[in-house]
Write a protein that holds these residues in place. Structure first.
Motif, PDB file in Angstrom:
ATOM      1  N   ALA A  14       0.859  -1.176   0.000  1.00  0.00           N
ATOM      2  CA  ALA A  14       0.000   0.000   0.000  1.00  0.00           C
ATOM      3  C   ALA A  14       0.904   1.238   0.000  1.00  0.00           C
ATOM      4  O   ALA A  14       2.122   1.116  -0.205  1.00  0.00           O
ATOM      5  N   TYR A  15       0.329   2.393   0.247  1.00  0.00           N
ATOM      6  CA  TYR A  15       1.108   3.635   0.190  1.00  0.00           C
ATOM      7  C   TYR A  15       0.724   4.552   1.344  1.00  0.00           C
ATOM      8  O   TYR A  15      -0.444   4.585   1.770  1.00  0.00           O
ATOM      9  N   PRO A  34       5.128   7.237  -0.239  1.00  0.00           N
ATOM     10  CA  PRO A  34       6.016   6.064  -0.206  1.00  0.00           C
ATOM     11  C   PRO A  34       5.248   4.758  -0.038  1.00  0.00           C
ATOM     12  O   PRO A  34       4.133   4.724   0.499  1.00  0.00           O
ATOM     13  N   SER A  35       5.869   3.663  -0.492  1.00  0.00           N
ATOM     14  CA  SER A  35       5.261   2.340  -0.385  1.00  0.00           C
ATOM     15  C   SER A  35       5.373   1.788   1.030  1.00  0.00           C
ATOM     16  O   SER A  35       6.317   2.081   1.770  1.00  0.00           O
ATOM     17  N   VAL A  36       4.391   0.967   1.401  1.00  0.00           N
ATOM     18  CA  VAL A  36       4.300   0.339   2.729  1.00  0.00           C
ATOM     19  C   VAL A  36       3.972  -1.136   2.526  1.00  0.00           C
ATOM     20  O   VAL A  36       3.131  -1.481   1.687  1.00  0.00           O
ATOM     21  N   TYR A  37       4.623  -2.008   3.293  1.00  0.00           N
ATOM     22  CA  TYR A  37       4.369  -3.446   3.212  1.00  0.00           C
ATOM     23  C   TYR A  37       3.310  -3.789   4.260  1.00  0.00           C
ATOM     24  O   TYR A  37       3.489  -3.527   5.454  1.00  0.00           O
ATOM     25  N   VAL A  38       2.187  -4.362   3.824  1.00  0.00           N
ATOM     26  CA  VAL A  38       1.058  -4.634   4.714  1.00  0.00           C
ATOM     27  C   VAL A  38       0.811  -6.134   4.792  1.00  0.00           C
ATOM     28  O   VAL A  38       0.724  -6.811   3.767  1.00  0.00           O
ATOM     29  N   ARG A  39       0.690  -6.628   6.033  1.00  0.00           N
ATOM     30  CA  ARG A  39       0.369  -8.043   6.252  1.00  0.00           C
ATOM     31  C   ARG A  39      -0.926  -8.143   7.056  1.00  0.00           C
ATOM     32  O   ARG A  39      -1.074  -7.471   8.070  1.00  0.00           O
ATOM     33  N   TRP A 171      -7.073  -0.339   0.607  1.00  0.00           N
ATOM     34  CA  TRP A 171      -6.539  -1.691   0.721  1.00  0.00           C
ATOM     35  C   TRP A 171      -7.210  -2.671  -0.237  1.00  0.00           C
ATOM     36  O   TRP A 171      -6.536  -3.506  -0.852  1.00  0.00           O
ATOM     37  N   GLN A 172      -8.535  -2.597  -0.345  1.00  0.00           N
ATOM     38  CA  GLN A 172      -9.245  -3.564  -1.179  1.00  0.00           C
ATOM     39  C   GLN A 172      -8.740  -3.522  -2.625  1.00  0.00           C
ATOM     40  O   GLN A 172      -8.592  -4.564  -3.271  1.00  0.00           O
ATOM     41  N   SER A 173      -8.454  -2.325  -3.137  1.00  0.00           N
ATOM     42  CA  SER A 173      -8.004  -2.195  -4.525  1.00  0.00           C
ATOM     43  C   SER A 173      -6.536  -2.559  -4.703  1.00  0.00           C
ATOM     44  O   SER A 173      -6.059  -2.683  -5.830  1.00  0.00           O
ATOM     45  N   LEU A 174      -5.805  -2.746  -3.584  1.00  0.00           N
ATOM     46  CA  LEU A 174      -4.360  -2.987  -3.676  1.00  0.00           C
ATOM     47  C   LEU A 174      -3.953  -4.366  -3.172  1.00  0.00           C
ATOM     48  O   LEU A 174      -2.758  -4.655  -3.116  1.00  0.00           O
ATOM     49  N   ARG A 175      -4.904  -5.226  -2.834  1.00  0.00           N
ATOM     50  CA  ARG A 175      -4.541  -6.514  -2.237  1.00  0.00           C
ATOM     51  C   ARG A 175      -3.799  -7.441  -3.204  1.00  0.00           C
ATOM     52  O   ARG A 175      -3.192  -8.412  -2.776  1.00  0.00           O
TER      53      ARG A 175
END
Length: 476
Positions: A14-15, A34-39, A171-175
């Motif tokens: 995500a961003y 900036p980009s973010v790593y999401v778990r 989030w839904q559009s970037l999963r």
């Protein structure tokens, strides 16, 4: 917002909500997120929860250290995150640990302002790079991650913390954004961040050159040229060398490599729009819009293959020409990435979104193909004792990407890889990846990744054809 977790969480990029200033595609300052790593982990057990007091310049700060039970979500190693003590999220975790109850959590890996003792981290640096990723995106380097990033727990059972940096609405559009090649609506990928989409639509360097064809289009004049623009003077000088974007009298050099790039890109946009069923001769604005986008796409590819995301694209260089040629090849030969009439409208909001999504997919595909070029040209083809050339087989990264494709929600064949053997055999003469040449596999794999549903349809068709061609079993 009400958080809706997926049935089975998979990491994605995500961003950050807060944009930071950075040098954009044409050297101008842009707002970069900036980009973010999401778990996301659904139904994970809390193995331990401890509070720790840290001394800071602003006084003591109490933080909660959480250890999660990896086995409860099918992982191999326990993992950790921090949460601010005294918050609702912290209390939910403490109660879950005491009562042995599962929770649904979201963990963000976001960049620090600067590593300890280091320079500030550019907002354009991809988060995977900050995590020490080399090849396989699932294998981060813990030391590199701890130096550059923070692992913060930002959501527990739908309760968000104040430390969240990305936008849950996106989030839904970037999963499915595994490699940082997708952008939310209204934004476009640039480096390891997203910037306003209009930044890539307004590419000043091409505007002056296209003025020869379209008339005045406004905007700035070419910037990323080998030499700066001399002062404009009345007396005309002879035409400069092709590598100079400007004549010595300050006029644009229409015999330059940059002018050639503009003409080639205009022609490329004209052909693509014509093939899509449009009328480029009657709609020069649509041609101009697509031409500018193609230039911006080649910018990002050129910067990406040189890992120079903080730099400025040089559109007169041959690598930029090659990037545009690869774009033309991919769009012409991969049906899933064909430019369509629905993308052509310069101002329609839905067309802009569709066009940007298409551009992101093309950039990711071309980037991987160009990355494979050095290995392709440097790997000798040795003939074995049986006279058969020894090829470079599918590598570990490609194998991992193929496994990810099989596990895609539109495919669902992670546990049945044999069901795609007929398709592999039809494509390459064998289903054994160790006997398939990496460069050939790369092109086909990129096509499948661009449209997983079409990949599944092709796999089923090959399997059905193979079954129909087999002789019926003899009666007992």
């Amino acid at each position: 917002m009400a958080y809706q977790p997926p049935d089975k969480g998979r990491p994605f990029i995500a961003y950050e909500k807060k944009a930071r200033p950075a040098a954009g595609p044409d050297g101008q300052t842009v707002r970069a997120r900036p980009s973010v790593y999401v778990r996301e982990h659904v139904g994970v057990k809390v193995a331990a929860f401890k509070e720790k007091t840290l001394r800071t310049d602003d006084g003591p700060f109490v933080t909660g250290r959480v250890t999660f039970d990896a086995a409860s979500v099918g992982l191999e190693h326990d993992f950790h995150a921090s949460v601010q003590a005294g918050t609702t999220a912290a209390q939910l975790l403490a109660d879950a640990c005491t009562n042995d109850e599962p929770v649904t959590v979201v963990i963000e890996t976001s960049r620090r302002y600067a590593p300890k003792g280091g320079e500030p981290i550019s907002p354009l640096t991809p988060v995977h790079e900050l995590r020490g990723i080399v090849g396989d995106a699932t294998k981060a380097n813990a030391e590199t991650t701890n130096r550059n990033c923070r692992n913060l727990l930002v959501c527990v059972n739908g309760e968000f913390t104040d430390e969240i940096v990305s936008d849950p609405e996106e989030w839904q559009s970037l999963r499915e954004n595994r490699d940082g090649s997708l952008a939310p609506d209204g934004w476009a990928v640039f480096g390891g961040a997203v910037i306003p989409a209009r930044t890539l639509d307004i590419t000043g360097q091409i505007e002056a050159a296209l003025e020869k064809y379209l008339g005045p289009v406004g905007g700035t004049l070419p910037a990323a040229v080998r030499t700066g623009r001399p002062p404009v003077r009345a007396a005309h000088a002879v035409e400069a060398k092709p590598w100079d974007g400007w004549n010595t009298d300050g006029r644009f050099n229409y015999g330059s490599y940059l002018a050639t790039a503009a003409r080639e890109t205009y022609a490329q946009a004209y052909r693509m729009l014509d093939s899509a069923g449009g009328e480029p001769h009657a709609d020069p604005t649509a041609v101009s819009t697509l031409g500018k986008l193609l230039m911006g796409m080649a910018d990002r590819i050129q910067l990406g293959i040189y890992r120079n995301t903080d730099g400025v694209a040089i559109r007169a260089d041959r690598s930029h020409h090659e990037a545009r040629a690869w774009i033309d090849f991919v769009v012409s030969h991969q049906p899933a990435l064909t430019y369509t009439a629905e993308m052509a409208d310069p101002t329609n909001a839905e067309a802009v979104q569709t066009r940007n999504a298409w551009a992101s997919q093309v950039i990711a595909t071309v980037g991987r193909l160009m990355d494979a070029v050095p290995t392709f040209v440097s790997t000798p083809f040795v003939t074995g004792t049986d006279g058969v050339p020894v090829i470079r087989p599918v590598d570990d990264l490609q194998h991992s990407r193929f496994e990810t494709l099989l596990a895609h929600e539109d495919v669902g064949l992670a546990n049945w890889p044999d069901r795609v053997f007929p398709l592999l055999t039809d494509q390459f003469g064998t289903h054994d990846l160790e006997r398939i040449e990496a460069v050939r596999f790369e092109y086909v794999l990129a096509t499948w990744e661009a449209d997983p549903a079409a990949f599944l349809t092709a796999a089923r068709a090959s399997a059905a054809a193979r079954h129909a061609s087999e002789p019926p079993a003899a009666a007992a």
